[in-house]
Write an enzyme that holds these catalytic residues in place. Structure first.
Site, PDB file in Angstrom:
ATOM      1  N   CYS A   1       0.843  -1.203   0.000  1.00  0.00           N
ATOM      2  CA  CYS A   1       0.000   0.000   0.000  1.00  0.00           C
ATOM      3  C   CYS A   1       0.879   1.256   0.000  1.00  0.00           C
ATOM      4  O   CYS A   1       1.631   1.475  -0.928  1.00  0.00           O
ATOM      5  CB  CYS A   1      -0.996  -0.034   1.153  1.00  0.00           C
ATOM      6  SG  CYS A   1      -2.322   1.199   0.976  1.00  0.00           S
TER       7      CYS A   1
ATOM      8  N   HIS B   1      -3.929  -4.567  -0.587  1.00  0.00           N
ATOM      9  CA  HIS B   1      -3.640  -5.161   0.728  1.00  0.00           C
ATOM     10  C   HIS B   1      -3.748  -6.680   0.642  1.00  0.00           C
ATOM     11  O   HIS B   1      -4.846  -7.221   0.741  1.00  0.00           O
ATOM     12  CB  HIS B   1      -4.624  -4.640   1.774  1.00  0.00           C
ATOM     13  CG  HIS B   1      -4.400  -3.234   2.180  1.00  0.00           C
ATOM     14  ND1 HIS B   1      -3.527  -2.878   3.186  1.00  0.00           N
ATOM     15  CD2 HIS B   1      -4.921  -2.075   1.716  1.00  0.00           C
ATOM     16  CE1 HIS B   1      -3.536  -1.560   3.331  1.00  0.00           C
ATOM     17  NE2 HIS B   1      -4.363  -1.049   2.448  1.00  0.00           N
TER      18      HIS B   1
ATOM     19  N   GLU C   1      -2.984  -8.790   2.852  1.00  0.00           N
ATOM     20  CA  GLU C   1      -3.442  -9.303   4.152  1.00  0.00           C
ATOM     21  C   GLU C   1      -4.955  -9.194   4.320  1.00  0.00           C
ATOM     22  O   GLU C   1      -5.521  -9.789   5.230  1.00  0.00           O
ATOM     23  CB  GLU C   1      -2.713  -8.587   5.293  1.00  0.00           C
ATOM     24  CG  GLU C   1      -3.189  -7.180   5.607  1.00  0.00           C
ATOM     25  CD  GLU C   1      -2.700  -6.098   4.672  1.00  0.00           C
ATOM     26  OE1 GLU C   1      -2.968  -4.921   4.967  1.00  0.00           O
ATOM     27  OE2 GLU C   1      -2.045  -6.413   3.652  1.00  0.00           O
TER      28      GLU C   1
END
Length: 204
Positions: free
Chosen positions: A81, A184, A186
């Site tokens: 990011c 992202h 995650e």
């Protein structure tokens, strides 16, 4: 077990990155300690927030020098990011700022052409070429984005993936051992875990 240092400079959802790395079998540690990061097999530069403030914190902690040294030592580094944006030379965000300059190009506002900014949600990533980072992900893969700015790489060969939101923009880069993603991983379900698992494999 592959050790991954997640650099902590006070800006980023570090725990979610740590948990995702643990899910793919890595020994992940959140740290701003130089010795701990130097001992790791790979380094992740996360980030959420404004580019100028992030660079200010990174320089205060000497993490700019650390990242450059890790790259020189051929240790894999992944920016996530804002962490991707910081890899470039500069950004026009707020009063503007000078980045790590590990990749040529600048960061500019996303040209959404009428779409609401920030870009929040899932968008398919189109891979420009094969890569160990994108192994097993197919030609187009949805990932989760939250951003208002995007990098403009100076070298086309650095672009690994693109996504479209009003415009088609670079959202993944690589110049091994340096990698970066605007989305992202995650927060991107199984595809995100696959990408992080690929990064851990690169580090091992």
């Amino acid at each position: 077990m592959t050790r991954i240092a997640i650099l902590d400079y006070g800006m980023g959802n570090l725990r979610s990155v740590e948990k995702a790395l643990e899910r793919v079998g890595a020994d992940a540690e959140i740290t701003s300690d130089r010795a701990r990061a130097e001992a790791a097999d790979g380094v992740i530069l996360p980030g959420v927030g404004a580019f100028p403030r992030a660079m200010e914190r990174i320089r205060e902690l000497g993490l700019d020098e650390l990242i450059a040294e890790r790259i020189e030592a051929r240790t894999p580094v992944l920016g996530i990011c804002l962490g991707l944006q910081l890899l470039f030379e500069s950004s026009v965000e707020n009063e503007g700022g000078i980045g790590l300059a590990l990749l040529g190009g600048m960061v500019a506002p996303l040209e959404a052409n009428g779409y609401k900014v920030p870009h929040i949600g899932w968008s398919p990533v189109r891979w420009a070429h094969t890569s160990r980072l994108a192994e097993g992900l197919g030609e187009e893969t949805p990932f989760y984005f939250v951003h208002s700015f995007a990098p403009r790489p100076a070298t086309e060969g650095d672009v690994l993936g693109t996504a479209a939101y009003g415009e088609r923009f670079a959202c993944a880069v690589e110049r091994p051992p340096l990698y970066g993603v605007q989305f992202h991983p995650e927060k991107s379900s199984s595809a995100g875990l696959q990408l992080l698992d690929n990064f851990v494999r690169i580090c091992s």
